[in-house]
Design a protein around this motif. Sequence first.
Motif, PDB file in Angstrom:
ATOM      1  N   VAL A 117       0.836  -1.199   0.000  1.00  0.00           N
ATOM      2  CA  VAL A 117       0.000   0.000   0.000  1.00  0.00           C
ATOM      3  C   VAL A 117       0.873   1.251   0.000  1.00  0.00           C
ATOM      4  O   VAL A 117       0.593   2.213  -0.720  1.00  0.00           O
ATOM      5  CB  VAL A 117      -0.943  -0.011   1.217  1.00  0.00           C
ATOM      6  N   VAL A 118       1.938   1.238   0.798  1.00  0.00           N
ATOM      7  CA  VAL A 118       2.849   2.389   0.833  1.00  0.00           C
ATOM      8  C   VAL A 118       3.470   2.623  -0.535  1.00  0.00           C
ATOM      9  O   VAL A 118       3.552   3.761  -1.027  1.00  0.00           O
ATOM     10  CB  VAL A 118       3.946   2.168   1.898  1.00  0.00           C
ATOM     11  N   TYR A 119       3.897   1.563  -1.183  1.00  0.00           N
ATOM     12  CA  TYR A 119       4.559   1.693  -2.491  1.00  0.00           C
ATOM     13  C   TYR A 119       3.596   2.160  -3.587  1.00  0.00           C
ATOM     14  O   TYR A 119       3.934   3.020  -4.402  1.00  0.00           O
ATOM     15  CB  TYR A 119       5.176   0.347  -2.876  1.00  0.00           C
ATOM     16  N   LEU A 120       2.386   1.607  -3.609  1.00  0.00           N
ATOM     17  CA  LEU A 120       1.448   1.904  -4.693  1.00  0.00           C
ATOM     18  C   LEU A 120       0.735   3.237  -4.520  1.00  0.00           C
ATOM     19  O   LEU A 120       0.533   3.970  -5.493  1.00  0.00           O
ATOM     20  CB  LEU A 120       0.413   0.781  -4.805  1.00  0.00           C
ATOM     21  N   LEU A 121       0.353   3.569  -3.294  1.00  0.00           N
ATOM     22  CA  LEU A 121      -0.492   4.736  -3.054  1.00  0.00           C
ATOM     23  C   LEU A 121       0.240   5.878  -2.374  1.00  0.00           C
ATOM     24  O   LEU A 121      -0.354   6.951  -2.164  1.00  0.00           O
ATOM     25  CB  LEU A 121      -1.700   4.332  -2.190  1.00  0.00           C
ATOM     26  N   GLU A 122       1.512   5.654  -2.005  1.00  0.00           N
ATOM     27  CA  GLU A 122       2.316   6.693  -1.366  1.00  0.00           C
ATOM     28  C   GLU A 122       1.645   7.245  -0.113  1.00  0.00           C
ATOM     29  O   GLU A 122       1.633   8.453   0.143  1.00  0.00           O
ATOM     30  CB  GLU A 122       2.624   7.830  -2.358  1.00  0.00           C
ATOM     31  N   LEU A 123       1.078   6.359   0.675  1.00  0.00           N
ATOM     32  CA  LEU A 123       0.480   6.730   1.942  1.00  0.00           C
ATOM     33  C   LEU A 123       1.501   6.560   3.057  1.00  0.00           C
ATOM     34  O   LEU A 123       2.555   5.928   2.877  1.00  0.00           O
ATOM     35  CB  LEU A 123      -0.747   5.858   2.233  1.00  0.00           C
ATOM     36  N   SER A 124       1.194   7.108   4.222  1.00  0.00           N
ATOM     37  CA  SER A 124       2.065   6.911   5.375  1.00  0.00           C
ATOM     38  C   SER A 124       1.932   5.472   5.862  1.00  0.00           C
ATOM     39  O   SER A 124       0.988   4.758   5.507  1.00  0.00           O
ATOM     40  CB  SER A 124       1.686   7.884   6.489  1.00  0.00           C
ATOM     41  N   TRP A 125       2.890   5.045   6.695  1.00  0.00           N
ATOM     42  CA  TRP A 125       2.841   3.682   7.198  1.00  0.00           C
ATOM     43  C   TRP A 125       1.612   3.450   8.072  1.00  0.00           C
ATOM     44  O   TRP A 125       1.033   2.357   8.077  1.00  0.00           O
ATOM     45  CB  TRP A 125       4.117   3.369   7.999  1.00  0.00           C
ATOM     46  N   LEU A 126       1.205   4.481   8.812  1.00  0.00           N
ATOM     47  CA  LEU A 126       0.018   4.348   9.640  1.00  0.00           C
ATOM     48  C   LEU A 126      -1.229   4.145   8.781  1.00  0.00           C
ATOM     49  O   LEU A 126      -2.085   3.303   9.083  1.00  0.00           O
ATOM     50  CB  LEU A 126      -0.143   5.579  10.534  1.00  0.00           C
ATOM     51  N   GLU A 127      -1.325   4.910   7.694  1.00  0.00           N
ATOM     52  CA  GLU A 127      -2.466   4.758   6.794  1.00  0.00           C
ATOM     53  C   GLU A 127      -2.423   3.401   6.086  1.00  0.00           C
ATOM     54  O   GLU A 127      -3.466   2.767   5.873  1.00  0.00           O
ATOM     55  CB  GLU A 127      -2.470   5.883   5.769  1.00  0.00           C
ATOM     56  N   ALA A 128      -1.221   2.954   5.717  1.00  0.00           N
ATOM     57  CA  ALA A 128      -1.090   1.655   5.053  1.00  0.00           C
ATOM     58  C   ALA A 128      -1.493   0.516   5.990  1.00  0.00           C
ATOM     59  O   ALA A 128      -2.146  -0.449   5.577  1.00  0.00           O
ATOM     60  CB  ALA A 128       0.339   1.460   4.570  1.00  0.00           C
ATOM     61  N   LEU A 129      -1.118   0.624   7.271  1.00  0.00           N
ATOM     62  CA  LEU A 129      -1.544  -0.381   8.239  1.00  0.00           C
ATOM     63  C   LEU A 129      -3.059  -0.375   8.412  1.00  0.00           C
ATOM     64  O   LEU A 129      -3.680  -1.426   8.623  1.00  0.00           O
ATOM     65  CB  LEU A 129      -0.861  -0.134   9.579  1.00  0.00           C
ATOM     66  N   LEU A 130      -3.666   0.816   8.307  1.00  0.00           N
ATOM     67  CA  LEU A 130      -5.127   0.893   8.385  1.00  0.00           C
ATOM     68  C   LEU A 130      -5.773   0.134   7.230  1.00  0.00           C
ATOM     69  O   LEU A 130      -6.721  -0.640   7.429  1.00  0.00           O
ATOM     70  CB  LEU A 130      -5.570   2.357   8.375  1.00  0.00           C
ATOM     71  N   VAL A 131      -5.265   0.316   6.025  1.00  0.00           N
ATOM     72  CA  VAL A 131      -5.792  -0.415   4.867  1.00  0.00           C
ATOM     73  C   VAL A 131      -5.586  -1.915   5.057  1.00  0.00           C
ATOM     74  O   VAL A 131      -6.477  -2.727   4.784  1.00  0.00           O
ATOM     75  CB  VAL A 131      -5.127   0.068   3.563  1.00  0.00           C
ATOM     76  N   GLY A 132      -4.407  -2.316   5.555  1.00  0.00           N
ATOM     77  CA  GLY A 132      -4.152  -3.733   5.800  1.00  0.00           C
ATOM     78  C   GLY A 132      -5.077  -4.325   6.847  1.00  0.00           C
ATOM     79  O   GLY A 132      -5.550  -5.456   6.699  1.00  0.00           O
ATOM     80  N   SER A 133      -5.387  -3.546   7.895  1.00  0.00           N
ATOM     81  CA  SER A 133      -6.291  -4.029   8.938  1.00  0.00           C
ATOM     82  C   SER A 133      -7.714  -4.167   8.422  1.00  0.00           C
ATOM     83  O   SER A 133      -8.446  -5.081   8.825  1.00  0.00           O
ATOM     84  CB  SER A 133      -6.264  -3.068  10.133  1.00  0.00           C
ATOM     85  N   VAL A 134      -8.113  -3.263   7.522  1.00  0.00           N
ATOM     86  CA  VAL A 134      -9.470  -3.315   6.967  1.00  0.00           C
ATOM     87  C   VAL A 134      -9.713  -4.624   6.231  1.00  0.00           C
ATOM     88  O   VAL A 134     -10.803  -5.203   6.308  1.00  0.00           O
ATOM     89  CB  VAL A 134      -9.703  -2.104   6.047  1.00  0.00           C
ATOM     90  N   VAL A 135      -8.696  -5.120   5.538  1.00  0.00           N
ATOM     91  CA  VAL A 135      -8.874  -6.322   4.702  1.00  0.00           C
ATOM     92  C   VAL A 135      -8.246  -7.561   5.330  1.00  0.00           C
ATOM     93  O   VAL A 135      -8.075  -8.571   4.653  1.00  0.00           O
ATOM     94  CB  VAL A 135      -8.281  -6.093   3.293  1.00  0.00           C
ATOM     95  N   ALA A 136      -7.922  -7.516   6.630  1.00  0.00           N
ATOM     96  CA  ALA A 136      -7.175  -8.618   7.244  1.00  0.00           C
ATOM     97  C   ALA A 136      -8.053  -9.782   7.669  1.00  0.00           C
ATOM     98  O   ALA A 136      -7.565 -10.905   7.793  1.00  0.00           O
ATOM     99  CB  ALA A 136      -6.387  -8.104   8.455  1.00  0.00           C
ATOM    100  N   SER A 137      -9.342  -9.551   7.949  1.00  0.00           N
ATOM    101  CA  SER A 137     -10.182 -10.625   8.485  1.00  0.00           C
ATOM    102  C   SER A 137     -10.870 -11.386   7.357  1.00  0.00           C
ATOM    103  O   SER A 137     -11.021 -10.885   6.242  1.00  0.00           O
ATOM    104  CB  SER A 137     -11.234 -10.056   9.448  1.00  0.00           C
TER     105      SER A 137
END
Length: 600
Positions: free
Chosen positions: A112-132
């Motif tokens: 997510v960080v590489y593709l969307l150039e978001l911060s690590w905190l925002e990238a972890l948020l995206v990862g948590s959204v799709v983790a379950s």
Amino acid sequence: MDALDTVSLSILLGALLVLVGILSSLVALRFGAPLLLVFLLLGMAAGEAGPGGVRFDDVRLAYLVGSVALALILFDGGLRTRFATFRSVLAPSLTLASIGVFFTAALTAPVVVYLLELSWLEALLVGSVVASTDAAAVFFLLSGRGLRLRPRVAATIEIESGTNDPLAIFLTILLVELLVAGDRPWPSIVLSLLGQGVGGAVLGLIGGRATVLALNRLALPQGLHAPFVTTAALTVFGVGQALHASGFLAVYLAGLIVGNRPTRAHNTVIAFLDAATWLAQIVMFVLLGLLAWPERLLANAGAALAVAAALMFFARPVAVLLCLAPFPFSWRERVFISWVGLRGAVGIFLASIPLLVELPNAQLYFNIGFVVVLVSLLVQGWTLAPAARWLRIALPRSEPAPRRVELDLPGQLEQELVGYHVGTNNPYLRRKIVPSWAKPVLVVRDERVLAAAEAGPIKPGDHIYLLAPPEKAQVLDRFFVDMPPPQKPDPRLLGDFFVGGDITLGSLGEIYGLAIAPADRGTTLADHFAARLGHPPQPGDVLPLGSIALVVHAEAKGRVTRVGLRLADADPEPSIRARRRPLRRLMRRVGSLVRALLLP
């Protein structure tokens, strides 16, 4: 009057959408499509950007409906989980549901960080959204495609899917809070995580036991037991959320306790929750579909597809392989568990939380989460059944389920009446084999009700009623299905099943799909033990018979009178067995502790 007309039209439109959703489930069943996908597409088609043209942007309402729906789904999942199943796969399931969620989110974040150039905190948020993962989508597809998973694999997936949602929800809310309020010290975060987990567990234990106590003690009018249990589940969830504990964990544990305790109107509660859960899912999925705009999804489609690919082919498999490394799963089982991690309702629900609090990139998070769920349902959903067959994780379920009648018996909670129509090719009619805990009591023949003793031999066309524990009633289905013998023994029919010593080897072969030599088909189990054992039989003596094992349960005067059936155990390599002993001891201790907390 215009306001009244608007309300009436809204009710009509909402009812039509739900009705179309219910009818569309028939199409999904026919083609094996994930129901969530059907409902989401229906909502998108009805939305402002679709042909329906309905304007809907009430994120708060979608969040409210989603919370209620997820609470019911989790409670229903706990209600259907047998504690014996929970205990047998407790360690690997909870590892996947906790450490696995962290690993999945963390391994998705760099992409997510590489593709969307978001911060690590925002990238972890995206990862948590799709983790379950979504248990409802997985088991609907497996049953719709006529598959039955290996018991250990099915139980692991079921428990993981039911218990990983609370952690994914906690991570998402925590990261949203960090993005809104700024950094928090890590000790505070850890304490908050522990507090929510412990609080949710305590509330779940108290709420589940209180629900069982009230259900069995209160003289509720007929028909109110199921609404009472459903309302109690939502109360447990609401109290947990209000006290800043994990309401989702609390409601799942409450369902686990209620489902594993003798209660009144058990089958009525199950049937009512089936309907309530279906309706809640339809409404939630349609509302979430209404929130999505196709042109906005297309604007981020490339990055979202890359995130979905990284999640399916890298993050989830690596997380599963790492989490299951200490446990005795074969490589086929690990690969299948990694592929079976379908994203679903929780992912889109969590993606709506940033919209609710109006984070700067909230629409981007929602679009990414929505597309990831769609891709997961399309790719993994339609390849789930072929993957199960290719990896030999599932056995084909070719027989139609028989019509089973279940009747509660007032005055006690341990037994119920289970009724079946006896067909010409029923295994029960052919061989009269039935589990020891199922006792025939009534026979309906030619519109006459007969006691089992006066009915005599069971005939085709009879309706037979047996006393059986409610939690085991479904297992009887296999004995009253018109079908040829299975190619492999069904593990659901073994374990605590016992037969008399006068049963022949041919009878067992017909029920369990065993290859018995023609000369041995008339040999009784007692004679088989006498010829093969070489010494007087003792309880616990074991003889292999193809892919099952015969265990002496009782004997009299040197003759076997009762035999238990179980799957033959494969003897693991000494090094593997030695390596598993400490883990098995730990699992037994953890299982004993959990059982002491959940059950009397």
